[in-house]
Enzyme design. Structure first.
Site, mmCIF file in Angstrom:
data_model
loop_
_atom_site.group_PDB
_atom_site.id
_atom_site.type_symbol
_atom_site.label_atom_id
_atom_site.label_comp_id
_atom_site.label_asym_id
_atom_site.label_seq_id
_atom_site.Cartn_x
_atom_site.Cartn_y
_atom_site.Cartn_z
ATOM 1 N N ASN A 193 -1.027 3.017 13.862
ATOM 2 C CA ASN A 193 -1.712 1.726 13.851
ATOM 3 C C ASN A 193 -1.284 0.925 15.073
ATOM 4 O O ASN A 193 -0.507 1.400 15.901
ATOM 5 C CB ASN A 193 -1.428 0.981 12.541
ATOM 6 C CG ASN A 193 0.056 0.751 12.363
ATOM 7 O OD1 ASN A 193 0.694 0.060 13.153
ATOM 8 N ND2 ASN A 193 0.622 1.355 11.326
ATOM 9 N N ASP A 234 0.005 3.999 5.311
ATOM 10 C CA ASP A 234 -0.137 4.210 3.863
ATOM 11 C C ASP A 234 -0.431 5.669 3.538
ATOM 12 O O ASP A 234 -0.198 6.112 2.423
ATOM 13 C CB ASP A 234 -1.263 3.321 3.326
ATOM 14 C CG ASP A 234 -0.821 1.866 3.264
ATOM 15 O OD1 ASP A 234 0.305 1.619 2.789
ATOM 16 O OD2 ASP A 234 -1.574 0.984 3.720
ATOM 17 N N LYS A 273 -1.488 23.279 17.980
ATOM 18 C CA LYS A 273 -2.528 22.328 18.375
ATOM 19 C C LYS A 273 -3.895 22.810 17.870
ATOM 20 O O LYS A 273 -4.252 23.979 18.066
ATOM 21 C CB LYS A 273 -2.544 22.201 19.905
ATOM 22 C CG LYS A 273 -3.557 21.212 20.392
ATOM 23 C CD LYS A 273 -3.559 21.106 21.908
ATOM 24 C CE LYS A 273 -4.742 20.267 22.345
ATOM 25 N NZ LYS A 273 -4.935 20.318 23.790
ATOM 26 N N PHE A 325 6.022 -8.257 4.330
ATOM 27 C CA PHE A 325 4.949 -8.842 5.126
ATOM 28 C C PHE A 325 3.627 -8.455 4.473
ATOM 29 O O PHE A 325 3.563 -7.461 3.739
ATOM 30 C CB PHE A 325 4.964 -8.301 6.562
ATOM 31 C CG PHE A 325 5.835 -9.077 7.504
ATOM 32 C CD1 PHE A 325 7.215 -9.050 7.362
ATOM 33 C CD2 PHE A 325 5.285 -9.814 8.536
ATOM 34 C CE1 PHE A 325 8.036 -9.758 8.243
ATOM 35 C CE2 PHE A 325 6.085 -10.520 9.423
ATOM 36 C CZ PHE A 325 7.454 -10.498 9.279
ATOM 37 N N LYS A 327 0.855 -8.965 -3.433
ATOM 38 C CA LYS A 327 1.903 -8.066 -2.897
ATOM 39 C C LYS A 327 3.287 -8.592 -3.230
ATOM 40 O O LYS A 327 4.196 -7.838 -3.567
ATOM 41 C CB LYS A 327 1.755 -7.914 -1.376
ATOM 42 C CG LYS A 327 0.679 -6.908 -1.014
ATOM 43 C CD LYS A 327 0.485 -6.728 0.476
ATOM 44 C CE LYS A 327 -0.714 -5.795 0.697
ATOM 45 N NZ LYS A 327 -1.194 -5.758 2.054
ATOM 46 N N LYS A 350 5.461 -6.005 -5.452
ATOM 47 C CA LYS A 350 6.575 -5.343 -4.754
ATOM 48 C C LYS A 350 7.903 -6.011 -5.064
ATOM 49 O O LYS A 350 8.930 -5.654 -4.496
ATOM 50 C CB LYS A 350 6.296 -5.314 -3.254
ATOM 51 C CG LYS A 350 4.934 -4.637 -2.958
ATOM 52 C CD LYS A 350 4.793 -4.176 -1.542
ATOM 53 C CE LYS A 350 3.400 -3.621 -1.292
ATOM 54 N NZ LYS A 350 3.318 -2.670 -0.211
#
Ligand code: PMT
Length: 408
Positions: free
Chosen positions: A215, A284, A294, A330, A344, A348
């Site tokens: 990301n 995730d 490859k 976060f 969250k 959590k």
């Protein structure tokens, strides 16, 4: 830049001592009042006369200097000092400071100084890696010293390895940050004695040996938190995904790639941590079966379908095992920020949740600024203006310090 800042620059007896002359020159040119204190051995490597010419002040080697303006030398040096830096620091001086020995001008000044302190070790690789040196450096960190890890390269002894004094420009960068922060630093050492674990950056999940899923996290937010926590006296462990940032001075950094590696590194330090701040953008999902070779493009694979498996949710796992820790998560959201962030926080079992709207171009991923809202498990909600990530890190740590006080 550094007008009215008194800096004591300690120099110990290693080959890199001559590089301190550049730093003295840079500090002095930028307006600092620089007092050089050398060990006897350092004076063999760099001439006090050079440092005197560059700093415009008498250089102290011998504790028993007399003359106009001097009282008790080490007390005069330590009083009113904004920053004490030792560049380079040998294994010997590090050991002496860790043991509280005060047998020369430099070590006596160190013992008498209450200001922020910075140290840049430089020595042979084996000496640096020796458990005694590592333990001594850890002791200094626990006492709030900023330790800048040495660089790797060719050493004076001919060996190649870790132990080289980092480039002068990198040291100057760290000193700049520390000196700029000194006013706040002095009044804000509110994390001394605390162990803070920070995660930062993305994780990468292999598709094959050359490709991965990841990301846009740059690590800037997590690194800013780690830097601020260390500046406030915490012993900081930074678990970082692959980023192009240098770990901040005084921070121990463990590099990982995948979410599962990050989970292992975080869990192994969890029970020993007082605070955990999960700023990393953990993937995730991971590829169910990464190819060993490859993946080649052929006429018949116009489409490539990857099966993805859910990665462990590290924050959730930490929440379920939480004991004394202040746990900060976060939430990176593009819509329904508050609703998702509150969900969250609860699911959590975090104490605090820092929400950022990552659809904005000036907040979230890979920019230097952020705009955060901090939600507390007690129902509190604090919204902050758009600011630098360093400032955002300060807001987060202020909230952490409050939670720590409430827990103890
Ligand atoms: O690195 P920068 O470029 O500076 O960008 C900063 C940032 C946008 C990455 C940062 O501010 C941020 O929001 N980090 C959290 C990103 C994220 O993964 O958010 P999330 O809403 O998907 O996850 C919620 C929380 O669970 C996070 O604390 C995350 O670290 C944690 N998590 C997520 C997934 C997972 N498998 N394990 C986790 O522990």
């Amino acid at each position: 830049m550094f007008a009215n800042k008194k800096i004591v620059l300690g120099i110990s007896g290693g080959i890199a001592a001559y590089k301190a002359a550049d730093i003295v020159s840079w500090l002095t040119k930028n307006g600092a009042e620089v007092h050089c204190v050398l060990t006897e051995a350092a004076s063999e490597f760099v001439s006090p006369l050079v440092l005197q010419a560059l700093s415009g002040r008498e250089v102290v080697v011998n504790e028993f200097v007399t003359g106009p303006g001097w009282g008790i030398v080490h007390i005069d040096l330590a009083t009113g000092t904004d920053l004490l830096a030792i560049i380079p620091a040998t294994a010997n001086i590090i050991a002496k400071i860790a043991a509280g020995i005060a047998d020369d001008a430099l070590t006596s000044t160190v013992l008498a100084a209450t200001c922020p302190k910075f140290i840049a070790p430089a020595m042979n690789t084996h000496m640096y890696e020796n458990p005694a040196t590592q333990q001594n450096l850890q002791t200094l960190q626990q006492r709030g010293w900023q330790v800048m890890p040495p660089a790797s390269g060719r050493l004076a002894c001919g060996a190649v390895g870790k132990g080289k004094l980092p480039a002068v420009e990198l040291i100057e960068e760290q000193l700049h940050r520390l000196i700029s922060a000194t006013d706040e630093f002095i009044s804000n050492m509110d994390l001394v004695g605390r162990k803070v674990l920070v995660t930062a950056g993305p994780t990468t999940e292999a598709i094959d040996p050359v490709r991965y899923i990841s990301n846009r996290s740059s690590g800037k937010m997590g690194y800013a938190v780690a830097q601020q926590a260390a500046a406030r006296g915490a012993e900081v462990l930074l678990v970082s995904g692959p980023v192009s940032l240098q770990p901040p001075a005084g921070v121990r950094c463990v590099q990982v790639e995948s979410a599962r590696q990050m989970r292992d590194a975080v869990l192994s330090a969890y029970s020993d941590s007082d605070v955990v701040i999960m700023a990393a953008a953990v993937a995730d999902y991971r590829v169910a079966a990464p190819a060993e070779q490859k993946i080649k493009k052929t006429a018949d694979n116009q489409e490539l379908v990857l099966q993805l498996l859910r990665n462990p949710d590290i924050l959730q796992e930490l929440g379920s095992q939480k004991q004394k820790q202040v746990l900060v998560g976060f939430a990176a959201e593009t819509n329904n920020l508050e609703e998702y962030a509150r969900a969250k926080l609860q699911s959590k079992r975090a104490d605090l949740l820092v929400a950022n709207d990552v659809s904005r171009s000036d907040a979230g991923f890979d920019v230097d600024t952020n705009q955060i809202i901090i939600f507390g498990a007690d129902g509190s909600r604090r919204e902050y203006p758009l600011c630098s990530k360093l400032q955002a890190a300060k807001y987060i740590l202020d909230a952490v310090v409050e939670k720590l006080a409430a827990k103890n």
